[in-house]
Design an enzyme around this catalytic site. Structure first.
Site, PDB file in Angstrom:
ATOM      1  N   SER A 188       0.773  -1.479   0.041  1.00  0.00           N
ATOM      2  CA  SER A 188      -0.064   0.033  -0.183  1.00  0.00           C
ATOM      3  C   SER A 188       0.826   1.476  -0.085  1.00  0.00           C
ATOM      4  CB  SER A 188      -1.031  -0.057   1.408  1.00  0.00           C
ATOM      5  OG  SER A 188      -0.065   0.069   2.423  1.00  0.00           O
ATOM      6  N   ASN A 200      -1.904  -2.649  13.402  1.00  0.00           N
ATOM      7  CA  ASN A 200      -3.317  -2.392  13.392  1.00  0.00           C
ATOM      8  C   ASN A 200      -4.026  -1.229  14.036  1.00  0.00           C
ATOM      9  OD1 ASN A 200      -3.164  -4.755  11.941  1.00  0.00           O
ATOM     10  ND2 ASN A 200      -4.010  -5.957  13.390  1.00  0.00           N
ATOM     11  N   THR A 254     -40.107  26.394  -9.174  1.00  0.00           N
ATOM     12  CA  THR A 254     -40.390  25.100  -8.812  1.00  0.00           C
ATOM     13  C   THR A 254     -40.351  24.298 -10.147  1.00  0.00           C
ATOM     14  OG1 THR A 254     -42.693  25.482  -8.695  1.00  0.00           O
ATOM     15  CG2 THR A 254     -41.439  25.733  -6.704  1.00  0.00           C
ATOM     16  N   HIS A 255     -40.094  23.342 -10.129  1.00  0.00           N
ATOM     17  CA  HIS A 255     -40.097  22.482 -11.401  1.00  0.00           C
ATOM     18  C   HIS A 255     -39.171  23.005 -12.671  1.00  0.00           C
ATOM     19  CE1 HIS A 255     -43.346  20.154  -9.525  1.00  0.00           C
ATOM     20  NE2 HIS A 255     -43.679  21.445  -9.106  1.00  0.00           N
ATOM     21  N   SER A 310     -14.158  26.419 -26.705  1.00  0.00           N
ATOM     22  CA  SER A 310     -14.182  25.408 -27.842  1.00  0.00           C
ATOM     23  C   SER A 310     -13.176  25.375 -28.899  1.00  0.00           C
ATOM     24  CB  SER A 310     -15.462  25.315 -28.312  1.00  0.00           C
ATOM     25  OG  SER A 310     -15.729  24.583 -29.269  1.00  0.00           O
ATOM     26  N   LYS A 355     -17.828  30.065 -28.135  1.00  0.00           N
ATOM     27  CA  LYS A 355     -18.179  29.228 -26.989  1.00  0.00           C
ATOM     28  C   LYS A 355     -17.364  29.874 -25.850  1.00  0.00           C
ATOM     29  CE  LYS A 355     -20.106  25.692 -26.849  1.00  0.00           C
ATOM     30  NZ  LYS A 355     -21.349  24.618 -26.389  1.00  0.00           N
ATOM     31  N   ASN A 383     -17.361  27.974 -22.025  1.00  0.00           N
ATOM     32  CA  ASN A 383     -18.119  27.008 -21.504  1.00  0.00           C
ATOM     33  C   ASN A 383     -17.774  27.068 -19.768  1.00  0.00           C
ATOM     34  OD1 ASN A 383     -18.827  25.595 -23.690  1.00  0.00           O
ATOM     35  ND2 ASN A 383     -17.026  24.563 -24.227  1.00  0.00           N
ATOM     36  N   GLU A 426     -19.210  22.409 -14.365  1.00  0.00           N
ATOM     37  CA  GLU A 426     -19.644  21.355 -14.677  1.00  0.00           C
ATOM     38  C   GLU A 426     -18.736  20.140 -14.294  1.00  0.00           C
ATOM     39  OE1 GLU A 426     -20.720  21.595 -19.508  1.00  0.00           O
ATOM     40  OE2 GLU A 426     -19.298  22.649 -18.781  1.00  0.00           O
ATOM     41  N   TYR A 449      -9.225  -6.567  12.608  1.00  0.00           N
ATOM     42  CA  TYR A 449      -8.818  -6.188  11.448  1.00  0.00           C
ATOM     43  C   TYR A 449      -8.640  -7.180  10.107  1.00  0.00           C
ATOM     44  CZ  TYR A 449      -5.206  -4.331   8.269  1.00  0.00           C
ATOM     45  OH  TYR A 449      -4.363  -4.080   7.125  1.00  0.00           O
ATOM     46  N   GLN A 466      -7.084  -2.323   4.186  1.00  0.00           N
ATOM     47  CA  GLN A 466      -6.163  -1.579   3.385  1.00  0.00           C
ATOM     48  C   GLN A 466      -6.651  -0.906   2.219  1.00  0.00           C
ATOM     49  OE1 GLN A 466      -1.895  -2.775   3.004  1.00  0.00           O
ATOM     50  NE2 GLN A 466      -2.341  -3.064   0.977  1.00  0.00           N
ATOM     51  N   LYS A 473      -8.146   3.376   2.084  1.00  0.00           N
ATOM     52  CA  LYS A 473      -7.421   4.619   1.891  1.00  0.00           C
ATOM     53  C   LYS A 473      -7.629   5.304   0.465  1.00  0.00           C
ATOM     54  CE  LYS A 473      -4.328   2.851   5.134  1.00  0.00           C
ATOM     55  NZ  LYS A 473      -5.165   1.620   4.764  1.00  0.00           N
TER      56      LYS A 473
HETATM   57  N1  ARG Z   1      -0.971  -1.436   5.515  1.00  0.00           N
HETATM   58  C1  ARG Z   1      -1.912  -1.800   6.326  1.00  0.00           C
HETATM   59  C2  ARG Z   1      -3.358  -1.303   5.924  1.00  0.00           C
HETATM   60  O1  ARG Z   1      -3.386  -0.151   5.665  1.00  0.00           O
HETATM   61  C3  ARG Z   1      -1.503  -1.601   7.679  1.00  0.00           C
HETATM   62  C4  ARG Z   1      -1.942  -2.457   8.799  1.00  0.00           C
HETATM   63  C5  ARG Z   1      -1.496  -3.769   8.278  1.00  0.00           C
HETATM   64  N2  ARG Z   1      -1.701  -4.833   9.369  1.00  0.00           N
HETATM   65  C6  ARG Z   1      -1.727  -6.120   9.196  1.00  0.00           C
HETATM   66  N3  ARG Z   1      -2.062  -6.932  10.225  1.00  0.00           N
HETATM   67  N4  ARG Z   1      -1.545  -6.858   8.063  1.00  0.00           N
HETATM   68  O2  ARG Z   1      -4.101  -1.670   6.581  1.00  0.00           O
END
Ligand code: ARG
Length: 464
Positions: free
Chosen positions: A28, A115, A160-161, A282, A288, A290, A295, A322, A327, A330
């Site tokens: 990650s 964790n 409205t509408h 454009s 144009k 835009n 948008e 966990y 992971q 993120k």
């Molecule tokens: N990179 C992991 C995550 O984002 C960190 C935690 C990993 N923990 C584990 N027991 N593998 O979740």
């Protein structure tokens, strides 16, 4: 054990090196390295706590502080070399620490797990992101107030509408945007209120046998309290979901407003002029201009909703505690942070630069029988029941449509054909100014009310 696994911080029980594809697949670091500051901040607090309870010697502690501080500089200078083999931000930093300071680096992870570490990092990250977002939201709120203030007397059709309904003031309309954004800010603050708890000390899932001081790390990191349950603390991602819900609602609001800006800047409405610097041209049609920013903001709302759904689905199948699934939290989370940050910034910059066209707004309001309700209300005052008045005015409007004339363009005699109760004073009611001025109660569109609402809003903005 191969060389490859010697480098791994968990290599001890393995006899075969990780498959190269699996190594990249499970890593990650490419996306979680953006939490490096929070990771170091969490490690510094953890190390201070370990030293204070006597688990870590003061020399080791000093070396760790020095090492982590240097690592932060290396990362910020761009000289830190991130390794996919070391999987994530946590192990990259820890491995580098050990490389720099030797055995002391290996003691940092005492009484901790990735964790509780990662759960801490994300909370710190979102908390910071929320502080930045709140500043942008405040800038946007102020932009709305200033724009509204300029236009408490500017009359436009209310819809409205998407059909002309009743005249309103542009200032009143902009203050509706303000209310939406102020609620968004409330949701942002609620998110922080609930997430600001420390998971540290929960370790892998069950807590730790070391005599840790969880309150101390919580205090050092500015958390309001410690998470009460270690199993929950390492597995909960509600806070990320709440953040994504905040981002989705905010984007939904910005998207609705974008839709209005797009419509209003078209040749058909022509209510506003967007500054050139927020528009593009454009490549084929020279005329144009835009409204791309509006948008794109509208379009980006899809991402925010997608990220929210992503996290909800990510979490729904996970047994405590966990799981590696986590992971995957993120990228959607960071994408929502970036999306809402960019869109709020674009809006906070663009809103003050909007040029309203009061003459066009007024002209549009005078078409479409915007004062028909006022005529009905007039007849009620003259003694008709509202439903009867509605019927009478409906007929007058039909006549106006056939004649292509607004109600205020009909003569008294013509109007009296629909009800003898109509007298000369009717024309005051049929004017747009009279109509808006008569909605003179809290929350109404009368200029005096909008002015008062803006004043109250300035005070409400300062409330916590
Ligand atoms: N990179 C992991 C995550 O984002 C960190 C935690 C990993 N923990 C584990 N027991 N593998 O979740």
């Amino acid at each position: 054990m191969t060389d490859n696994n010697k480098a791994k911080l968990w290599g001890g029980r393995f006899s075969e090196k990780t498959d190269e594809f699996v190594e990249a697949f499970t890593a990650s670091v490419d996306f979680d390295q953006r939490m490096y500051r929070q990771d170091i901040q969490g490690s510094l607090a953890h190390a201070s706590m370990l030293a204070s309870v006597g688990v870590l010697g003061s020399e080791d502690h000093e070396a760790i502080v020095k090492g982590l501080t240097e690592i932060q500089h290396e990362i910020e200078a761009g000289t830190f070399s991130w390794s996919v083999g070391l999987e994530d931000v946590h192990m990259n930093i820890e491995a580098r620490l050990t490389e720099k300071i030797g055995d002391a680096g290996k003691r940092l992870h005492t009484g901790r797990s990735r964790n509780d570490q990662v759960a801490t990092d994300i909370r710190l990250y979102i908390r910071e992101a929320c502080a930045d977002l709140e500043r942008e939201l405040d800038r946007l709120l102020t932009s709305y107030l200033n724009l509204a203030e300029k236009h408490v007397d500017t009359i436009m059709p209310g819809f409205t509408h998407l059909q002309t309904a009743q005249p309103v003031t542009f200032g009143h309309h902009v203050m509706a945007w303000f209310e939406m954004a102020l609620r968004d800010r409330g949701r942002l603050r609620d998110t922080v209120r609930r997430l600001n708890m420390s998971p540290l000390g929960s370790a892998a899932l069950a807590g730790t046998s070391y005599p840790i001081d969880r309150q101390m790390t919580a205090d050092l990191l500015g958390f309001d309290a410690v998470c009460e349950n270690s199993l929950d603390a390492v597995s909960d991602r509600d806070f990320a979901i709440e953040f994504c819900a905040f981002a989705s609602t905010t984007m939904m609001h910005l998207s609705r407003i974008s839709e209005e800006l797009v419509l209003w800047s078209s040749a058909q409405f022509d209510f506003i002029e967007l500054p050139d610097r927020y528009c593009t041209g454009s490549s084929i049609m020279p005329q144009k201009k835009n409204p791309d920013v509006a948008e794109l903001v509208r379009g980006k709302s899809g991402r925010a909703y997608g990220n929210l759904m992503n996290l909800l689905v990510l979490m729904k199948g996970q047994p405590l505690t966990y799981n590696k699934d986590n992971q995957e939290d993120k990228e959607p989370l960071f994408d929502s942070v970036d999306t809402v940050a960019g869109c709020l910034r674009a809006f906070a910059d663009m809103i003050p630069a909007i040029e309203a066209k009061p003459d066009n707004m007024l002209e549009a309001a005078s078409k479409g029988f915007a004062t028909a309700t006022d005529l009905a209300d007039y007849l009620v005052v003259k003694g008709l029941a509202f439903r009867d008045a509605h019927e009478v005015v409906g007929k007058a409007v039909r006549f106006g449509v056939e004649q292509e004339r607004d109600l205020s363009d009909l003569t008294l005699q013509e109007l009296q054909n629909f009800s003898p109760k109509i007298e000369n004073d009717v024309f005051e009611v049929l004017t747009l100014r009279g109509s808006v001025a008569s909605r003179n109660h809290i929350g109404g569109t009368a200029p005096a009310q909008v002015k008062a609402a803006i004043e109250r809003a300035r005070a409400r903005m300062l409330e916590s």
